[in-house]
Design a protein around this motif. Sequence first.
Motif, short mmCIF file in Angstrom:
data_model
loop_
_atom_site.label_atom_id
_atom_site.label_comp_id
_atom_site.label_asym_id
_atom_site.label_seq_id
_atom_site.Cartn_x
_atom_site.Cartn_y
_atom_site.Cartn_z
N PHE A 10 0.73 -1.12 -0.43
CA PHE A 10 -0.20 -0.22 0.01
C PHE A 10 0.54 1.46 -0.04
O PHE A 10 2.21 1.32 0.85
N THR A 11 0.53 2.27 -0.72
CA THR A 11 1.10 4.05 -0.83
C THR A 11 1.09 3.61 0.46
O THR A 11 0.37 3.91 1.68
N ALA A 12 1.74 5.21 1.28
CA ALA A 12 1.99 6.19 2.12
C ALA A 12 0.68 6.97 2.00
O ALA A 12 -0.16 6.97 3.18
N ALA A 13 0.16 6.87 0.88
CA ALA A 13 -1.50 8.10 0.72
C ALA A 13 -2.65 7.08 1.36
O ALA A 13 -3.42 7.29 2.10
N GLN A 14 -2.42 5.85 0.71
CA GLN A 14 -2.99 5.03 1.42
C GLN A 14 -3.34 4.68 2.65
O GLN A 14 -4.57 4.78 3.27
N THR A 15 -2.27 4.16 2.95
CA THR A 15 -1.96 4.37 4.47
C THR A 15 -2.26 5.27 5.00
O THR A 15 -3.13 5.35 6.04
N GLU A 16 -2.05 6.18 4.91
CA GLU A 16 -2.19 7.77 5.73
C GLU A 16 -4.18 7.83 5.88
O GLU A 16 -4.76 8.08 6.99
N LEU A 17 -4.35 7.48 4.82
CA LEU A 17 -6.47 7.89 4.93
C LEU A 17 -6.62 6.67 5.59
O LEU A 17 -7.04 7.05 6.74
N ALA A 18 -6.23 5.47 5.92
CA ALA A 18 -6.69 4.19 7.01
C ALA A 18 -6.75 4.46 8.26
O ALA A 18 -7.62 4.80 8.65
N LEU A 19 -5.58 5.34 8.23
CA LEU A 19 -5.06 5.58 9.86
C LEU A 19 -5.96 6.96 9.93
O LEU A 19 -6.47 7.25 11.24
N PHE A 20 -6.42 7.38 8.28
CA PHE A 20 -7.57 9.34 9.33
C PHE A 20 -8.34 8.60 9.53
O PHE A 20 -9.54 8.65 10.41
N LEU A 21 -9.17 7.38 8.25
CA LEU A 21 -10.29 6.70 9.23
C LEU A 21 -10.42 6.47 10.09
O LEU A 21 -11.90 5.94 10.98
N MET A 22 -8.83 5.65 10.74
CA MET A 22 -9.43 5.20 11.88
C MET A 22 -9.73 5.98 13.70
O MET A 22 -10.15 6.01 14.46
N GLY A 23 -8.88 7.56 13.22
CA GLY A 23 -9.26 8.11 13.91
C GLY A 23 -10.56 8.49 13.83
O GLY A 23 -10.75 9.24 15.03
N GLY A 24 -11.09 8.47 13.05
CA GLY A 24 -12.54 9.98 13.25
C GLY A 24 -13.34 8.56 13.31
O GLY A 24 -13.72 9.57 14.34
N MET A 25 -13.07 7.00 12.76
CA MET A 25 -14.23 6.40 13.78
C MET A 25 -13.61 6.29 15.01
O MET A 25 -14.92 6.07 16.19
N ASN A 26 -13.07 6.54 15.72
CA ASN A 26 -12.31 7.03 16.82
C ASN A 26 -12.84 7.77 17.66
O ASN A 26 -13.37 7.31 19.24
N ILE A 27 -12.89 8.97 17.32
CA ILE A 27 -13.90 10.09 17.85
C ILE A 27 -15.03 9.01 18.25
O ILE A 27 -16.12 9.34 19.44
N VAL A 28 -15.29 9.12 17.27
CA VAL A 28 -17.52 7.51 17.88
C VAL A 28 -17.28 6.72 18.06
O VAL A 28 -17.82 6.93 19.18
N GLY A 29 -16.50 6.09 18.41
CA GLY A 29 -16.55 5.21 19.56
C GLY A 29 -16.21 5.58 20.44
O GLY A 29 -16.59 5.10 21.64
N THR A 30 -15.26 6.18 21.17
CA THR A 30 -15.10 6.45 22.46
C THR A 30 -16.24 7.23 22.82
O THR A 30 -16.69 7.18 24.52
N MET A 31 -16.91 8.38 21.91
CA MET A 31 -18.23 9.17 22.70
C MET A 31 -19.12 8.04 23.24
O MET A 31 -19.63 8.28 23.28
N LEU A 32 -19.20 7.10 21.62
CA LEU A 32 -20.57 6.78 22.38
C LEU A 32 -20.18 5.31 23.54
O LEU A 32 -21.13 5.04 23.85
N SER A 33 -18.37 5.18 23.47
CA SER A 33 -18.39 4.31 24.65
C SER A 33 -19.39 5.24 26.19
O SER A 33 -19.93 4.57 26.62
N GLY A 34 -18.32 6.49 26.07
CA GLY A 34 -19.04 7.02 27.62
C GLY A 34 -20.50 7.78 27.19
O GLY A 34 -20.92 7.41 28.60
N TRP A 35 -21.20 7.49 26.28
CA TRP A 35 -23.21 7.53 26.48
C TRP A 35 -23.73 5.78 26.90
O TRP A 35 -24.20 6.29 27.48
N PHE A 36 -22.57 4.85 26.41
CA PHE A 36 -23.25 3.29 26.42
C PHE A 36 -22.86 3.17 28.27
O PHE A 36 -23.78 2.47 28.78
N CYS A 37 -21.93 3.59 28.79
CA CYS A 37 -21.36 2.89 29.67
C CYS A 37 -22.31 4.07 31.54
O CYS A 37 -22.36 3.61 31.79
N ASP A 38 -22.49 5.35 30.07
CA ASP A 38 -23.33 5.95 31.21
C ASP A 38 -24.63 5.96 31.53
O ASP A 38 -25.26 6.27 32.61
N ARG A 39 -25.02 4.46 30.63
CA ARG A 39 -25.90 4.32 30.77
C ARG A 39 -26.65 2.32 31.46
O ARG A 39 -27.39 2.44 31.91
#
Length: 441
Positions: free
Chosen positions: A270-299
Amino acid sequence: MTTRAWSHFDGVGRVHYGWIVAGAMFLVILVGAAVRAVLPRFFDPIGEELGWSLATLSYVTSGSILAYGLSQPVAGRYADRFGPRVVLTAAVALCGLGAVVMSRTSSLWVFTAAAVALVGTGAGAASITVGTTIAARWFTDRRALVVSIAGAGAAAGISLAYPIAGTLTRLADWRTANLVMGLAMLAVVLPLAAWLIRSDPADVGLRPHGDDGAPRSAAAAAADARLTTVGAAMRTAGFWLLAGSFFVCGYTSFGVVGTHLFPHATRQGFTAAQTELALFLMGGMNIVGTMLSGWFCDRLGHKRPLAFFYFFRGLALLILLWIPNIAVLDAWAVLFGLNYIATVPPTAAMTANLFGRRSVGAIFGVISLAHQIGAALGAALGGFTYDLFGTYTFTWLSAALLAMAAAVMALLVPNAATGLPTGQAEPGERAPAGAPAAARA
């Protein structure tokens, strides 16, 4: 500023200033995570320019992660004692200075010292550990959500670091990328943090968010007033189960994925740009997952979600043994991103419930040290075994198996109120069916 100057942030229909502090905390943790996490993006250009091997740079990264972990108990203790404002502003200064020094040197020893003593230590002070003290001081409710905001800051830093650093590297070089990041922290983020962050609601004449001045229940007051020393916590099974599972969290996240996914993917074609995009997607979904984690755990409580996160992580890591095309890499990044830091809110909340919210900075700091020891081991072992065998197979298999073991550890953490494993109650007693999530776990 005077108390009167901040008063417009409080009251019905107005923004409580605690959310402003949480937003500034998010920014500080974001930049600290970015400058610490981005080093593997520079492995190849640094190796080409300076002749340092992947194993050597993995050891530098491992040292930086270890310093990140070692500094967290100290940062948590200082934040408990002196407040998070001083700790977070010092953290930004250290990280920014470290990035500038790394950009200017060709000495392995100077580079290592900057990565470890400045960036590693600074990022450890700008971490979720100190974020937990903001949650405890500024909020009597929504604490898991605020810890999730801190986790989302770390996730956003990881997400943005690779594409920004990659673009700057392609436009100029790795030195320019580091220099720009360092100067931005010193010239922009540091003044903002010093201006916006306050250590305690009383500093601006406010009560914590959720505190309407009414008398609190005896249980809630006792939970916030309770103090537990680190030594006393370490004599309990709950501490070691949380620390052990968080060790695995570090090994599987910052250690092997955070350090070795980029070189693994580029060595798979994979090229550096392709891998950077994958890591960007991972980080973006990480924000979603972390916020959902707190929401679910509060409940829903904390233990079962935490066990699920680890089990799911183990399954996802097995996919890295064979990634046939970019679609699979991107899909994996989305799935793993939802889980990457989702373990942090329940672990921090369980620490507060077990040992008292006034002790959470120091004790969670030590538990976070276990996380970074695991991360440092994963980073170093991944580089060592790759140089030895020419493959990352051992790295991904070991991470998957450890994640499965951490799922079991999470289920065995004692109940905060009874000291017994999940699902058990004191003899002759039964938890009320309508008990809040925090009491259930």
